[in-house]
Design an enzyme around this catalytic site. Structure first.
Site, PDB file in Angstrom:
ATOM      1  N   GLU A 127       0.819  -1.192   0.085  1.00 38.53           N
ATOM      2  CA  GLU A 127       0.185   0.077  -0.020  1.00 38.53           C
ATOM      3  C   GLU A 127       0.917   1.434   0.009  1.00 38.53           C
ATOM      4  O   GLU A 127       1.288   1.893   0.920  1.00 38.53           O
ATOM      5  CB  GLU A 127      -0.904  -0.033   1.273  1.00 38.53           C
ATOM      6  CG  GLU A 127      -1.859  -1.130   1.265  1.00 38.53           C
ATOM      7  CD  GLU A 127      -2.582  -1.522   2.729  1.00 38.53           C
ATOM      8  OE1 GLU A 127      -3.581  -1.911   2.763  1.00 38.53           O
ATOM      9  OE2 GLU A 127      -1.977  -1.082   3.627  1.00 38.53           O
ATOM     10  N   ASP A 159      -0.749   0.130  10.346  1.00 38.26           N
ATOM     11  CA  ASP A 159      -0.174  -1.018  11.205  1.00 38.26           C
ATOM     12  C   ASP A 159       1.225  -1.725  10.796  1.00 38.26           C
ATOM     13  O   ASP A 159       1.560  -2.632  11.228  1.00 38.26           O
ATOM     14  CB  ASP A 159      -1.228  -1.976  10.836  1.00 38.26           C
ATOM     15  CG  ASP A 159      -2.136  -2.202  12.078  1.00 38.26           C
ATOM     16  OD1 ASP A 159      -2.010  -1.500  13.084  1.00 38.26           O
ATOM     17  OD2 ASP A 159      -3.015  -3.215  12.038  1.00 38.26           O
ATOM     18  N   LYS A 189      -7.560  -5.526  11.244  1.00 35.05           N
ATOM     19  CA  LYS A 189      -7.854  -4.380  10.980  1.00 35.05           C
ATOM     20  C   LYS A 189      -9.129  -3.939  12.205  1.00 35.05           C
ATOM     21  O   LYS A 189      -9.086  -2.537  12.598  1.00 35.05           O
ATOM     22  CB  LYS A 189      -8.867  -4.267   9.664  1.00 35.05           C
ATOM     23  CG  LYS A 189      -9.178  -2.789   9.434  1.00 35.05           C
ATOM     24  CD  LYS A 189      -9.988  -2.783   7.945  1.00 35.05           C
ATOM     25  CE  LYS A 189     -10.701  -1.460   7.739  1.00 35.05           C
ATOM     26  NZ  LYS A 189     -11.281  -1.513   6.506  1.00 35.05           N
ATOM     27  N   ASP A 214     -10.438   2.738   3.633  1.00 40.54           N
ATOM     28  CA  ASP A 214      -9.122   2.403   3.278  1.00 40.54           C
ATOM     29  C   ASP A 214      -8.150   3.399   2.669  1.00 40.54           C
ATOM     30  O   ASP A 214      -8.560   4.291   2.177  1.00 40.54           O
ATOM     31  CB  ASP A 214      -9.301   0.940   2.351  1.00 40.54           C
ATOM     32  CG  ASP A 214     -10.193   0.038   3.214  1.00 40.54           C
ATOM     33  OD1 ASP A 214      -9.839  -0.049   4.319  1.00 40.54           O
ATOM     34  OD2 ASP A 214     -10.814  -0.878   2.694  1.00 40.54           O
ATOM     35  N   ASP A 245     -16.188  -6.250   9.359  1.00 39.40           N
ATOM     36  CA  ASP A 245     -16.907  -5.178   8.758  1.00 39.40           C
ATOM     37  C   ASP A 245     -18.421  -6.056   8.773  1.00 39.40           C
ATOM     38  O   ASP A 245     -19.369  -5.488   9.237  1.00 39.40           O
ATOM     39  CB  ASP A 245     -16.839  -4.680   7.416  1.00 39.40           C
ATOM     40  CG  ASP A 245     -16.271  -5.794   6.399  1.00 39.40           C
ATOM     41  OD1 ASP A 245     -16.466  -6.890   6.661  1.00 39.40           O
ATOM     42  OD2 ASP A 245     -15.920  -5.578   5.196  1.00 39.40           O
TER      43      ASP A 245
END
Length: 711
Positions: free
Chosen positions: A118, A147, A299, A323, A491
């Site tokens: 990412e 993280d 998460k 995100d 989620d």
């Protein structure tokens, strides 16, 4: 404001979508499925057990076809009553009598987990798009959870905070329709300066804008250059005040690192507001404590840390989570969300507001079947007509008190005093931090919040206390409070808990889309994503959070329970679909048959079912303005996904259940977009959003949302 005035200023409308023809088609396919089952069962009874091998094939086919009928019924239930919500943000000024200060504050959460998969530039674009939203800057605060404990990510955000002092005023002054720099500068056509012409005044304005645009583009390119040239080792090696805390830090074992990169409140005391960047929301970097002896809960754990840290710093009643690759495509996204959060007579109807993710840069005709536009358009709007859209892990506005486990109707009216919990009850539920307990009390009882923190840096030590990896021990975090632990699809699990408490949710679908995210552009990445989702969904089915149990013991409505099963049974479908797919090859090899011969009258039923089902499916794609090629690609990938990703997820959870294995959280690579273009996007619609819609942009996650819905 009187009820009459509120009626005139209705902020949202719930519009049922007509679906009569599709309902008839649903019933036609169901009738054919039932006819096939009846024919299959009667044939087995009449055979009397002759030809054992052939009977075995027919029994296997009967079981699989019965399962397919159940899946069809689940989908029928989910699609039956579709609705959409129309929002009117232009009416908010009248609703609040023109006083923006009455708008609720919003804490915005961005999560990232791996600086390699990412890239920091992707995260920075998302953060900048949020900081530039059309919303009072003093009411916004952005928290970034890292993280990966990456000095590069922290450095990139520090540089972004400086760039934001230029970027935010620029976008607001020139009315940019998209606020992520890479998307803004990627535009190559639109209502730019070259198209307007006109008199000398217009020409001067165009020349001024061109200079500002060029200067801003150069600043952004320099920002990208600095971020991409930054190296982890060189930043840590410097060991200066900015990155000293990263010295010796290991990704899986390090203390909490919290840095206030920009404080909007403190900037107001500066004499030079322009230089101080007044009007830029606060930006806080958070890397929670990690220990190899403590579980981190992926998460969900990161989101709970952000919830606690924000509670002791800014304590906004509304929380937005996205995100790292999902930028705000519509600058009025927060205002549209407020129309749903504030526009109902009873807040029970909007426990959370979910914006389905749509994609930018999607491949034409969806060759890897990960854009899922049809499942969102058909199933998503249908579920919105039940108890509400699923929580999809990103692009969601939450009420903080709902995440704190407050049931509908608490803290208001006559129940306000009775619902006020004691200090010991709050301590047991939220932990030992006095500051967190006081902030939680103000949210739960809807009382006036504690005095705002004048300087966010003065509360950093308190924030570090509540982000310690041992803080949750003996509390309700991860169970009754915050994001729920126990599944890799936190989620869906968290959304189920909210719906089971009696809350409803609302679907946020403005034009242009509120948020745009990136879809995996390769087959392996897509299958990895599907496997992770399916693993988490089966964990839910086999846990105490099973939708049937929640429907029986709590306030999850039965039809909403069945709607959750549409996605929860993804991995369970794999064995049945694989078995049915193997029946054909087996029968060819063994010289058997599990279907009637073409000369037999019974052959008409499976033939009609085959034609009707595929015609129905193709019709849905055409109705969603997609091509026949997209339909074919999705049918092909459905078979591949079922026999690989879903099957592996099924086996993974089975092995975990018997104690032979543990599930592993796999991060999906986020694609870094290239920027190029000219100053032509001013005042025009986001070309990225238009390209995404044209290429079949859609929702992709275990609840049909986000191809990157979980980091």
């Amino acid at each position: 404001m009187t009820s009459a005035n509120k009626a005139k200023l209705q902020l949202q409308e719930r519009v049922p979508l007509p679906r009569t023809a599709w309902k008839l088609a649903d019933l036609a396919v169901l009738s054919l499925l039932l006819a096939l089952l009846a024919r299959r069962a009667s044939s087995l009874v009449s055979s009397g057990g002759t030809a054992a091998a052939c009977t075995w094939c027919w029994v296997a086919a009967l079981i699989c076809e019965a399962w397919f009928t159940v899946v069809w019924l689940l989908n029928m239930n989910a699609k039956w009553n579709p609705v959409r919500f129309v929002t009117h943000p232009e009416r908010l000024a009248g609703y609040w009598a023109g006083d923006d200060e009455l708008l609720p504050a919003v804490d915005m959460f961005v999560t990232t987990a791996d600086p390699k998969l990412e890239p920091a530039v992707v995260t920075v674009n998302t953060v900048l798009s949020l900081l530039a939203l059309d919303y009072p800057a003093g009411k916004l605060s952005c928290y970034v959870s890292d993280d990966g404990c990456s000095a590069v990510t922290c450095y990139a955000l520090r540089e972004a905070a400086e760039f934001a002092k230029l970027w935010v005023p620029f976008t607001r002054k020139h009315g940019a329709k998209v606020r992520a720099p890479f998307a803004y500068f990627s535009s190559s056509s639109g209502g730019g300066a070259a198209e307007r012409g006109g008199g000398g005044g217009a020409a001067d304005a165009d020349a001024e804008f061109l200079r500002a645009w060029t200067s801003m583009k150069n600043e952004y390119e320099e920002l990208v250059r600095r971020i991409e040239s930054a190296e982890e080792k060189s930043l840590v090696r410097r060991g200066d005040g900015a990155f000293a805390e990263f010295v010796g830090a290991d990704r899986g074992n390090h203390p909490t690192i919290i840095k206030v990169l920009w404080d909007n409140d403190s900037s107001k005391s500066e004499s030079d507001e322009q230089a101080a960047g007044d009007g830029v929301p606060s930006l806080i970097y958070v890397s929670r404590e990690k220990s190899r002896t403590q579980p981190h809960h992926f998460k969900a754990g990161a989101m709970n840390v952000l919830t606690r840290v924000s509670a002791v710093l800014t304590n906004a009643p509304i929380m937005l989570n996205v995100d790292c690759d999902m930028f705000a495509n519509n600058p009025q996204a927060a205002l549209h969300a407020m129309c749903l959060l504030l526009g109902f007579d009873d807040e029970v109807h909007s426990g959370f507001v979910q914006a389905p993710q749509r994609f930018y840069g999607g491949l034409a005709d969806d060759p890897f079947g990960n854009q899922m536009q049809v499942i969102f358009e058909k199933v998503g709007h249908g579920i919105a007509g039940l108890q509400g859209i699923f929580y999809c892990g990103t692009g969601c506005f939450h009420r903080r008190k709902v995440m704190y486990g407050v049931p509908p109707g608490s803290g208001t009216g006559a129940t306000k005093a009775a619902d006020s919990p004691s200090y010991k009850e709050l301590q047991k539920k939220f932990g030992s931090s006095k500051e967190l307990i006081e902030s939680a009390r103000s949210i739960i009882t809807s009382k006036e919040a504690p005095a705002a923190v004048a300087d966010l840096t003065s509360r950093v030590e308190v924030a570090k206390q509540v982000s310690a990896c041992s803080y949750e021990t003996g509390t309700s975090w991860g169970q009754e409070v915050g994001w729920v632990y126990g599944s890799m699809t936190e989620d869906v699990l968290t959304g189920q808990r909210i719906h089971a408490a009696g809350w409803r949710s609302a679907l946020l679908s403005p034009d242009p889309p509120a948020f745009l995210g990136g879809a995996p552009t390769g087959g392996p990445a897509s299958l990895t994503q599907y496997k992770r989702w399916a693993t988490g969904l089966l964990e839910i089915v086999l846990s105490r959070h099973n939708p049937f149990l929640l429907s029986a013991s709590k306030r999850l409505r039965f039809r909403q329970c069945l709607a959750y099963l549409v996605i929860d049974v993804w991995p369970v479908r794999a064995p049945f679909e694989l078995c049915y797919a193997l029946l054909g090859p087996y029968c060819l090899i063994a010289n058997r048959s599990f279907l009637p011969k073409a000369s037999e009258p019974g052959f008409v039923v499976p033939l009609a079912l085959f034609l009707a089902y595929n015609a129905y499916n193709l019709g849905e794609y055409v109705d969603c303005r997609l091509s026949a090629r997209a339909w074919w690609n999705n049918q092909r990938m459905q078979r591949i996904t079922s026999s690989s990703a879903w099957l592996l997820a099924f086996l993974t959870v089975v092995l975990k259940t018997v104690g032979l294995s543990e599930t592993v959280f796999e991060v999906t690579r986020k694609e870094q977009q290239q920027q190029q273009g000219s100053p032509s996007e001013r005042g025009g619609r986001s070309p990225v959003a238009a390209a995404a819609r044209a290429s079949g942009s859609s929702c992709a996650a275990p609840g049909f949302c986000s191809a990157s819905g979980r980091s």
